[in-house]
Design a protein around this motif. Structure first.
Motif, PDB file in Angstrom:
ATOM      1  N   THR A 192       0.765  -1.292  -0.194  1.00  0.00           N
ATOM      2  CA  THR A 192      -0.140  -0.088  -0.155  1.00  0.00           C
ATOM      3  C   THR A 192       0.665   1.222  -0.107  1.00  0.00           C
ATOM      4  O   THR A 192       0.435   2.204  -0.661  1.00  0.00           O
ATOM      5  N   ALA A 193       1.694   1.193   0.839  1.00  0.00           N
ATOM      6  CA  ALA A 193       2.883   2.394   0.924  1.00  0.00           C
ATOM      7  C   ALA A 193       3.358   2.643  -0.529  1.00  0.00           C
ATOM      8  O   ALA A 193       3.425   3.714  -0.809  1.00  0.00           O
ATOM      9  N   ALA A 194       3.727   1.807  -1.041  1.00  0.00           N
ATOM     10  CA  ALA A 194       4.899   1.671  -2.343  1.00  0.00           C
ATOM     11  C   ALA A 194       4.057   2.156  -3.427  1.00  0.00           C
ATOM     12  O   ALA A 194       4.536   2.650  -4.253  1.00  0.00           O
ATOM     13  N   ASN A 195       2.741   1.766  -3.346  1.00  0.00           N
ATOM     14  CA  ASN A 195       1.757   2.144  -4.525  1.00  0.00           C
ATOM     15  C   ASN A 195       1.131   3.761  -4.330  1.00  0.00           C
ATOM     16  O   ASN A 195       0.284   4.174  -5.218  1.00  0.00           O
ATOM     17  N   ALA A 196       1.555   4.436  -3.347  1.00  0.00           N
ATOM     18  CA  ALA A 196       0.941   5.680  -3.054  1.00  0.00           C
ATOM     19  C   ALA A 196       1.968   6.819  -3.745  1.00  0.00           C
ATOM     20  O   ALA A 196       2.929   6.270  -4.511  1.00  0.00           O
ATOM     21  N   ARG A 197       1.622   8.154  -3.498  1.00  0.00           N
ATOM     22  CA  ARG A 197       2.619   9.106  -3.988  1.00  0.00           C
ATOM     23  C   ARG A 197       3.900   9.205  -3.184  1.00  0.00           C
ATOM     24  O   ARG A 197       3.845   9.710  -2.303  1.00  0.00           O
ATOM     25  N   VAL A 198       4.892   8.759  -4.066  1.00  0.00           N
ATOM     26  CA  VAL A 198       6.350   8.816  -3.202  1.00  0.00           C
ATOM     27  C   VAL A 198       7.310   9.720  -4.054  1.00  0.00           C
ATOM     28  O   VAL A 198       7.307   9.489  -5.431  1.00  0.00           O
ATOM     29  N   PRO A 199       8.081  10.689  -3.534  1.00  0.00           N
ATOM     30  CA  PRO A 199       8.889  11.437  -4.346  1.00  0.00           C
ATOM     31  C   PRO A 199       9.832  10.581  -5.166  1.00  0.00           C
ATOM     32  O   PRO A 199      10.193   9.527  -4.689  1.00  0.00           O
ATOM     33  N   GLY A 200      10.078  11.120  -6.407  1.00  0.00           N
ATOM     34  CA  GLY A 200      11.061  10.691  -7.105  1.00  0.00           C
ATOM     35  C   GLY A 200      10.394  10.057  -8.401  1.00  0.00           C
ATOM     36  O   GLY A 200      11.359   9.479  -9.373  1.00  0.00           O
ATOM     37  N   ASP A 201       9.134   9.636  -8.458  1.00  0.00           N
ATOM     38  CA  ASP A 201       8.746   9.162  -9.631  1.00  0.00           C
ATOM     39  C   ASP A 201       8.798   7.607 -10.072  1.00  0.00           C
ATOM     40  O   ASP A 201       8.981   7.264 -11.213  1.00  0.00           O
ATOM     41  N   LYS A 202       9.570   6.749  -8.907  1.00  0.00           N
ATOM     42  CA  LYS A 202       9.851   5.437  -9.264  1.00  0.00           C
ATOM     43  C   LYS A 202       8.806   4.648  -9.292  1.00  0.00           C
ATOM     44  O   LYS A 202       7.555   4.821  -8.716  1.00  0.00           O
ATOM     45  N   PRO A 203       8.643   3.408 -10.141  1.00  0.00           N
ATOM     46  CA  PRO A 203       7.651   2.688 -10.069  1.00  0.00           C
ATOM     47  C   PRO A 203       7.367   1.922  -8.992  1.00  0.00           C
ATOM     48  O   PRO A 203       8.379   1.799  -7.898  1.00  0.00           O
ATOM     49  N   PRO A 204       6.346   1.640  -8.494  1.00  0.00           N
ATOM     50  CA  PRO A 204       5.823   1.133  -7.263  1.00  0.00           C
ATOM     51  C   PRO A 204       7.038  -0.076  -6.842  1.00  0.00           C
ATOM     52  O   PRO A 204       7.257  -0.136  -5.681  1.00  0.00           O
ATOM     53  N   GLY A 205       7.419  -0.764  -7.747  1.00  0.00           N
ATOM     54  CA  GLY A 205       8.188  -2.066  -7.701  1.00  0.00           C
ATOM     55  C   GLY A 205       9.684  -1.758  -7.319  1.00  0.00           C
ATOM     56  O   GLY A 205      10.298  -2.598  -6.676  1.00  0.00           O
ATOM     57  N   GLN A 206       9.949  -0.361  -7.500  1.00  0.00           N
ATOM     58  CA  GLN A 206      11.485   0.052  -7.053  1.00  0.00           C
ATOM     59  C   GLN A 206      11.273   0.977  -5.804  1.00  0.00           C
ATOM     60  O   GLN A 206      12.349   1.417  -5.336  1.00  0.00           O
ATOM     61  N   VAL A 207      10.042   1.185  -4.940  1.00  0.00           N
ATOM     62  CA  VAL A 207      10.033   2.057  -3.843  1.00  0.00           C
ATOM     63  C   VAL A 207      10.162   0.901  -2.816  1.00  0.00           C
ATOM     64  O   VAL A 207       9.774   0.151  -2.498  1.00  0.00           O
ATOM     65  N   THR A 208      11.436   1.505  -1.974  1.00  0.00           N
ATOM     66  CA  THR A 208      11.908   0.770  -0.800  1.00  0.00           C
ATOM     67  C   THR A 208      11.090   1.272   0.455  1.00  0.00           C
ATOM     68  O   THR A 208      10.797   2.329   0.527  1.00  0.00           O
ATOM     69  N   VAL A 209      10.473   0.197   1.460  1.00  0.00           N
ATOM     70  CA  VAL A 209       9.786   0.385   2.430  1.00  0.00           C
ATOM     71  C   VAL A 209      10.351  -0.299   3.643  1.00  0.00           C
ATOM     72  O   VAL A 209      10.585  -1.323   3.750  1.00  0.00           O
ATOM     73  N   THR A 210      10.381   0.449   4.709  1.00  0.00           N
ATOM     74  CA  THR A 210      11.101   0.024   5.996  1.00  0.00           C
ATOM     75  C   THR A 210      10.189   0.364   6.815  1.00  0.00           C
ATOM     76  O   THR A 210       9.548   1.441   7.249  1.00  0.00           O
ATOM     77  N   VAL A 211       9.845  -0.806   7.860  1.00  0.00           N
ATOM     78  CA  VAL A 211       9.005  -0.734   8.970  1.00  0.00           C
ATOM     79  C   VAL A 211       9.636  -0.807  10.179  1.00  0.00           C
ATOM     80  O   VAL A 211      10.737  -1.548  10.557  1.00  0.00           O
ATOM     81  N   VAL A 212       9.439   0.438  11.091  1.00  0.00           N
ATOM     82  CA  VAL A 212      10.180   0.191  12.338  1.00  0.00           C
ATOM     83  C   VAL A 212       9.305   0.629  13.514  1.00  0.00           C
ATOM     84  O   VAL A 212       8.228   1.128  13.310  1.00  0.00           O
ATOM     85  N   GLY A 213       9.790   0.058  14.604  1.00  0.00           N
ATOM     86  CA  GLY A 213       8.936   0.011  15.955  1.00  0.00           C
ATOM     87  C   GLY A 213       9.511  -0.463  16.916  1.00  0.00           C
ATOM     88  O   GLY A 213      10.004  -1.325  17.046  1.00  0.00           O
ATOM     89  N   ASP A 214       9.423   0.508  18.125  1.00  0.00           N
ATOM     90  CA  ASP A 214      10.364   0.176  19.586  1.00  0.00           C
ATOM     91  C   ASP A 214      11.854  -0.266  19.127  1.00  0.00           C
ATOM     92  O   ASP A 214      12.123  -1.292  19.629  1.00  0.00           O
ATOM     93  N   SER A 215      12.416   0.791  18.442  1.00  0.00           N
ATOM     94  CA  SER A 215      13.761   0.451  18.174  1.00  0.00           C
ATOM     95  C   SER A 215      14.104  -0.802  17.256  1.00  0.00           C
ATOM     96  O   SER A 215      15.322  -1.063  17.437  1.00  0.00           O
ATOM     97  N   VAL A 216      13.189  -1.449  16.743  1.00  0.00           N
ATOM     98  CA  VAL A 216      13.375  -2.584  15.778  1.00  0.00           C
ATOM     99  C   VAL A 216      12.981  -1.968  14.488  1.00  0.00           C
ATOM    100  O   VAL A 216      11.979  -1.502  13.945  1.00  0.00           O
ATOM    101  N   ARG A 217      13.790  -2.559  13.415  1.00  0.00           N
ATOM    102  CA  ARG A 217      13.816  -2.050  12.204  1.00  0.00           C
ATOM    103  C   ARG A 217      13.298  -3.401  11.100  1.00  0.00           C
ATOM    104  O   ARG A 217      14.340  -4.351  11.181  1.00  0.00           O
ATOM    105  N   VAL A 218      12.475  -3.257  10.271  1.00  0.00           N
ATOM    106  CA  VAL A 218      12.457  -4.547   9.443  1.00  0.00           C
ATOM    107  C   VAL A 218      12.442  -4.030   7.791  1.00  0.00           C
ATOM    108  O   VAL A 218      11.645  -2.985   7.446  1.00  0.00           O
ATOM    109  N   GLY A 219      13.236  -4.469   7.187  1.00  0.00           N
ATOM    110  CA  GLY A 219      13.306  -3.929   5.774  1.00  0.00           C
ATOM    111  C   GLY A 219      14.800  -3.451   5.617  1.00  0.00           C
ATOM    112  O   GLY A 219      15.769  -3.653   6.515  1.00  0.00           O
ATOM    113  N   PRO A 220      14.936  -2.750   4.458  1.00  0.00           N
ATOM    114  CA  PRO A 220      14.029  -2.360   3.619  1.00  0.00           C
ATOM    115  C   PRO A 220      13.552  -3.519   2.669  1.00  0.00           C
ATOM    116  O   PRO A 220      14.061  -4.626   2.290  1.00  0.00           O
TER     117      PRO A 220
END
Length: 207
Positions: A151-179
């Motif tokens: 959902t995040a990758a298919n939204a409006r992201v700066p850079g005009d990259k295709p959704p499949g090239q947008v990297t998404v990282t999920v963070v929470g409680d000092s833990v990082r998942v991704g990109p």
């Protein structure tokens, strides 16, 4: 035997011709209307056009649809909703957290995302998105991550990259998942080369 001349006879004949001509013209018009109706064509008199069709974009108009990802009987599926303006990742995630609407539920779509104690936030940069959770990011299963990442990758992201090239990282409680990236209908860890030549993926990648 004398013949009585009727002065009004030519005028009467002309009047009868006009009446007959009008009747014939009227009959032809009726027959033509019936024939057109039989072909599925409506008579083309004055037609009130009314309001323009909704959802039809003018040439060159920027696409403003938002893609939300839910689960259906055959896995992760996208649901397209019209939007008045392009939607950024945080706005898209807010819509995602509300769950599928009635039409989407009728399609058999549902959400596997848990209820969070507070709202999720998302920041975006050049071709990348960081989603911040109010809980430990490790607590999310792969299905929930799939929904968020795609959902995040298919939204409006700066850079005009295709959704499949947008990297998404999920963070929470000092833990990082991704990109991660959304490939097809699943989220995959981004494989990053190491200085020694071997490749590894981001922490907590999705299988």
């Amino acid at each position: 035997m004398s013949t009585t001349q009727t002065p009004n006879a030519p005028r009467t004949v002309r009047a009868r011709r006009r009446v007959l001509g009008g009747a014939v013209t009227g009959a032809l018009a009726v027959a033509l209307a019936v024939a057109l109706a039989g072909c599925g064509i409506a008579p083309t008199d004055v037609i009130d056009a009314g309001e323009p069709a909704g959802g039809v974009k003018s040439p060159g108009q920027q696409v403003a649809d938002v893609q939300l990802f839910f689960y259906g009987p055959s896995g992760l599926r996208s649901a397209t909703r019209p939007a008045k303006a392009p939607v950024d990742p945080e706005q898209a995630i807010e819509l995602l957290m509300e769950g599928p609407n009635h039409a989407e539920r009728m399609r058999g779509l549902s959400s596997v995302l848990p209820k969070f104690p507070s709202r999720l936030t998302a920041s975006s940069g050049e071709g990348k998105v960081v989603i911040t959770l109010p809980v430990n990011a490790k607590l999310l299963d792969s299905a929930s991550l799939n929904q968020l990442v795609c959902t995040a990758a298919n939204a409006r992201v700066p850079g005009d990259k295709p959704p499949g090239q947008v990297t998404v990282t999920v963070v929470g409680d000092s833990v990082r998942v991704g990109p991660m990236v959304c490939g097809g209908n699943n989220a995959f860890p981004v494989v990053q080369p190491t200085p020694g030549g071997a490749a590894n993926s981001g922490t907590g990648g999705v299988g």
